[in-house]
Design a protein around this motif. Structure first.
Motif, PDB file in Angstrom:
ATOM      1  N   ILE A 191       0.990  -1.202   0.045  1.00 53.92           N
ATOM      2  CA  ILE A 191       0.004   0.047  -0.213  1.00 53.92           C
ATOM      3  C   ILE A 191       0.970   1.340   0.021  1.00 53.92           C
ATOM      4  O   ILE A 191       1.936   1.105   0.775  1.00 53.92           O
ATOM      5  CB  ILE A 191      -0.948  -0.044   1.220  1.00 53.92           C
ATOM      6  CG1 ILE A 191      -2.094   1.014   1.119  1.00 53.92           C
ATOM      7  CG2 ILE A 191      -0.313   0.146   2.448  1.00 53.92           C
ATOM      8  CD1 ILE A 191      -3.094   0.996   2.238  1.00 53.92           C
ATOM      9  N   GLU A 192       0.490   2.189  -0.829  1.00 48.66           N
ATOM     10  CA  GLU A 192       1.335   3.555  -0.955  1.00 48.66           C
ATOM     11  C   GLU A 192       1.244   4.328   0.283  1.00 48.66           C
ATOM     12  O   GLU A 192       2.359   4.858   0.632  1.00 48.66           O
ATOM     13  CB  GLU A 192       0.964   4.354  -2.331  1.00 48.66           C
ATOM     14  CG  GLU A 192       1.426   3.260  -3.719  1.00 48.66           C
ATOM     15  CD  GLU A 192       2.744   3.145  -3.571  1.00 48.66           C
ATOM     16  OE1 GLU A 192       3.578   4.083  -3.349  1.00 48.66           O
ATOM     17  OE2 GLU A 192       3.160   2.103  -4.084  1.00 48.66           O
ATOM     18  N   ASP A 193       0.148   4.512   0.696  1.00 49.89           N
ATOM     19  CA  ASP A 193      -0.177   5.375   1.857  1.00 49.89           C
ATOM     20  C   ASP A 193      -0.147   4.678   3.094  1.00 49.89           C
ATOM     21  O   ASP A 193      -1.043   4.051   3.368  1.00 49.89           O
ATOM     22  CB  ASP A 193      -1.469   6.062   1.482  1.00 49.89           C
ATOM     23  CG  ASP A 193      -1.546   7.394   2.705  1.00 49.89           C
ATOM     24  OD1 ASP A 193      -0.812   7.276   3.459  1.00 49.89           O
ATOM     25  OD2 ASP A 193      -2.442   8.093   2.678  1.00 49.89           O
ATOM     26  N   MET A 194       0.764   4.576   3.712  1.00 47.19           N
ATOM     27  CA  MET A 194       1.105   3.756   5.072  1.00 47.19           C
ATOM     28  C   MET A 194       0.920   4.647   6.334  1.00 47.19           C
ATOM     29  O   MET A 194       0.911   4.106   7.479  1.00 47.19           O
ATOM     30  CB  MET A 194       2.431   3.199   5.074  1.00 47.19           C
ATOM     31  CG  MET A 194       3.034   2.363   3.883  1.00 47.19           C
ATOM     32  SD  MET A 194       4.492   1.364   4.117  1.00 47.19           S
ATOM     33  CE  MET A 194       3.774  -0.022   4.827  1.00 47.19           C
ATOM     34  N   ARG A 195       0.462   5.966   6.326  1.00 48.65           N
ATOM     35  CA  ARG A 195       0.368   6.811   7.260  1.00 48.65           C
ATOM     36  C   ARG A 195      -0.737   6.333   8.189  1.00 48.65           C
ATOM     37  O   ARG A 195      -1.964   5.716   7.998  1.00 48.65           O
ATOM     38  CB  ARG A 195       0.218   8.086   6.883  1.00 48.65           C
ATOM     39  CG  ARG A 195       1.223   8.865   6.017  1.00 48.65           C
ATOM     40  CD  ARG A 195       0.716  10.281   5.814  1.00 48.65           C
ATOM     41  NE  ARG A 195      -0.623  10.035   4.757  1.00 48.65           N
ATOM     42  CZ  ARG A 195      -1.113  11.305   4.281  1.00 48.65           C
ATOM     43  NH1 ARG A 195      -0.852  12.379   4.974  1.00 48.65           N
ATOM     44  NH2 ARG A 195      -2.330  11.027   3.707  1.00 48.65           N
ATOM     45  N   LEU A 196      -0.523   6.434   9.473  1.00 47.62           N
ATOM     46  CA  LEU A 196      -1.463   6.074  10.517  1.00 47.62           C
ATOM     47  C   LEU A 196      -2.439   7.179  10.550  1.00 47.62           C
ATOM     48  O   LEU A 196      -3.916   6.835  10.775  1.00 47.62           O
ATOM     49  CB  LEU A 196      -0.753   5.923  11.995  1.00 47.62           C
ATOM     50  CG  LEU A 196      -1.569   5.419  13.300  1.00 47.62           C
ATOM     51  CD1 LEU A 196      -2.195   4.021  12.671  1.00 47.62           C
ATOM     52  CD2 LEU A 196      -0.813   5.519  14.503  1.00 47.62           C
ATOM     53  N   SER A 197      -2.177   8.436  10.394  1.00 50.32           N
ATOM     54  CA  SER A 197      -3.204   9.290  10.453  1.00 50.32           C
ATOM     55  C   SER A 197      -2.743  10.601   9.423  1.00 50.32           C
ATOM     56  O   SER A 197      -1.429  10.586   9.226  1.00 50.32           O
ATOM     57  CB  SER A 197      -3.541  10.115  11.780  1.00 50.32           C
ATOM     58  OG  SER A 197      -2.588  10.931  12.072  1.00 50.32           O
ATOM     59  N   ASP A 198      -3.405  11.490   9.026  1.00 53.65           N
ATOM     60  CA  ASP A 198      -3.014  12.466   8.282  1.00 53.65           C
ATOM     61  C   ASP A 198      -2.108  13.404   8.799  1.00 53.65           C
ATOM     62  O   ASP A 198      -1.304  14.387   8.130  1.00 53.65           O
ATOM     63  CB  ASP A 198      -4.250  13.338   7.323  1.00 53.65           C
ATOM     64  CG  ASP A 198      -5.084  13.934   8.741  1.00 53.65           C
ATOM     65  OD1 ASP A 198      -4.622  14.000   9.816  1.00 53.65           O
ATOM     66  OD2 ASP A 198      -6.297  14.608   8.147  1.00 53.65           O
TER      67      ASP A 198
END
Length: 386
Positions: A161-168
């Motif tokens: 998955i490209e966006d691995m962020r926990l939150s923005d």
């Protein structure tokens, strides 16, 4: 603290957040106390409710706490657990239908944490079986077999998955201190009730990751974001709340592991990290959130969770190392909490205050990230320790 736990925190969740129409718990109450009955339901919130009421039942033995924990457990297994691919969904709508199916390993960790605590409190085999299944899933899909450590996220089907962020609010890196912290936490809890060799090995490895990779040896703060090869990313960030939280969770992991040599290696580090966190302490006993040393910017709001972890972290230093000054820091922060963050009339705690003492009523009173876990656990830790 027991009064605050029962009358202010747990009573709020029992009387305001139980969704009797659609099951489980509501997804949100705004900072001004307004219920949003059709808000989406997050895995983090449900799992933390499960942990909190399971622990409260284990310590205080009240039937209503067991009932709430059982409601959270059943809802997690029925709706959040992915029957097709394993793991847990990130987010459901208010009816319980998946709206974000990504596999964020932080969320799997909290589901494991809640289920293991329910099994610890009740001896429930189903909860233990699901906790073990989540442990095996994290080891299979998150553990980096080449570079070590645990990656942040996958698609529902365990693809990249490209966006691995926990939150923005987070930087997009494949590994983070925060996710590792909330994997070592449930692994420690599971090891209390399931003395499995693979789990023991994983727990030992996680302790070493913290001491050898995540800990900054120059500052004794914990670095926050990393590339796969452990190169530090996102700049020179310091999160004082995570520092003090990690100090006691890392210590707890070493204690529960039960290896005297590991404990001997960890305990000086525990004290160094707690000492480093004091950089965020203010004269009134509160602790600010974080700072970016590269840009010189600082989030100096006084967040509810940071204060709760400050109390536990310094109480832990006092309890195990006899540091009277640390006890004073814990007491002073508790006085700040009582004066500034607890909503004595409406129940629960406010999200934060600013340095001028103005209460934040914009961010949630209960929601995706605002749960009874940090403040509830603070009370339970102090009750059990002292």
């Amino acid at each position: 603290m027991q009064q605050v736990l029962q009358d202010n925190i747990l009573n709020f969740w029992l009387t305001r957040m139980v969704d009797r129409k659609n099951g489980g718990f509501y997804g949100r109450i705004k900072g001004d106390g307004t219920l949003v009955p059709n808000a989406n339901k997050g895995c983090i919130l449900n799992a933390r409710i499960l942990w909190t009421f399971s622990a409260a039942y284990r310590v205080l033995g009240k039937q209503e706490y067991l009932d709430a924990a059982t409601r959270a457990k059943n809802y997690l297994i029925e709706f959040f657990y992915d029957k097709g691919f394993g793991g847990t969904y990130w987010e459901l709508d208010y009816l319980g239908l998946p709206v974000d199916t990504k596999k964020q390993f932080y969320a799997l960790g909290f589901a494991l944490y809640g289920l293991s605590e329910y099994a610890r409190a009740t001896g429930d085999k189903e909860a233990l079986d699901y906790a073990i299944r989540l442990f095996q899933t994290i080891e299979e899909h998150s553990l980096d077999k080449e570079m070590n450590g645990y990656i942040e996220a996958c698609t529902r089907e365990w693809k990249v998955i490209e966006d691995m962020r926990l939150s923005d609010k987070d930087a997009n890196y494949p590994k983070s201190q925060n996710t590792h912290l909330h994997i070592i936490e449930p692994y420690t809890n599971l090891y209390r009730i399931w003395k499995d060799e693979r789990l023991e090995k994983a727990l030992r490895n996680l302790i070493t990751i913290f001491t050898d990779k995540i800990l900054n040896p120059e500052t004794h703060h914990l670095d926050l974001f990393f590339e796969n090869d452990w190169t530090r990313g996102a700049g020179a960030l310091e999160s004082y709340g995570h520092d003090i939280e990690c100090s006691w969770l890392l210590h707890e992991a070493a204690i529960v592991l039960g290896d005297k040599e590991v404990l001997k290696r960890v305990e000086p580090i525990v004290q160094q990290v707690a000492k480093a966190s004091e950089k965020g302490l203010l004269p009134d006993g509160s602790m600010i959130h974080e700072a970016n040393l590269d840009t010189g910017t600082m989030d100096d709001d006084l967040h509810w969770w940071v204060q709760a972890e400050t109390v536990v972290g310094f109480a832990n230093i006092y309890q195990h190392f006899g540091d009277e000054a640390a006890l004073d820091k814990a007491r002073k922060c508790w006085e700040y909490i009582k004066k500034n963050l607890i909503d004595w009339e409406g129940g629960e705690w406010y999200w934060s205050c600013n340095r001028q003492g103005e209460i934040n009523k914009v961010d949630d009173k209960a929601g995706f990230w605002k749960c009874p876990y940090h403040n509830g656990r603070m009370c339970l830790e102090i009750i059990e320790r002292f």
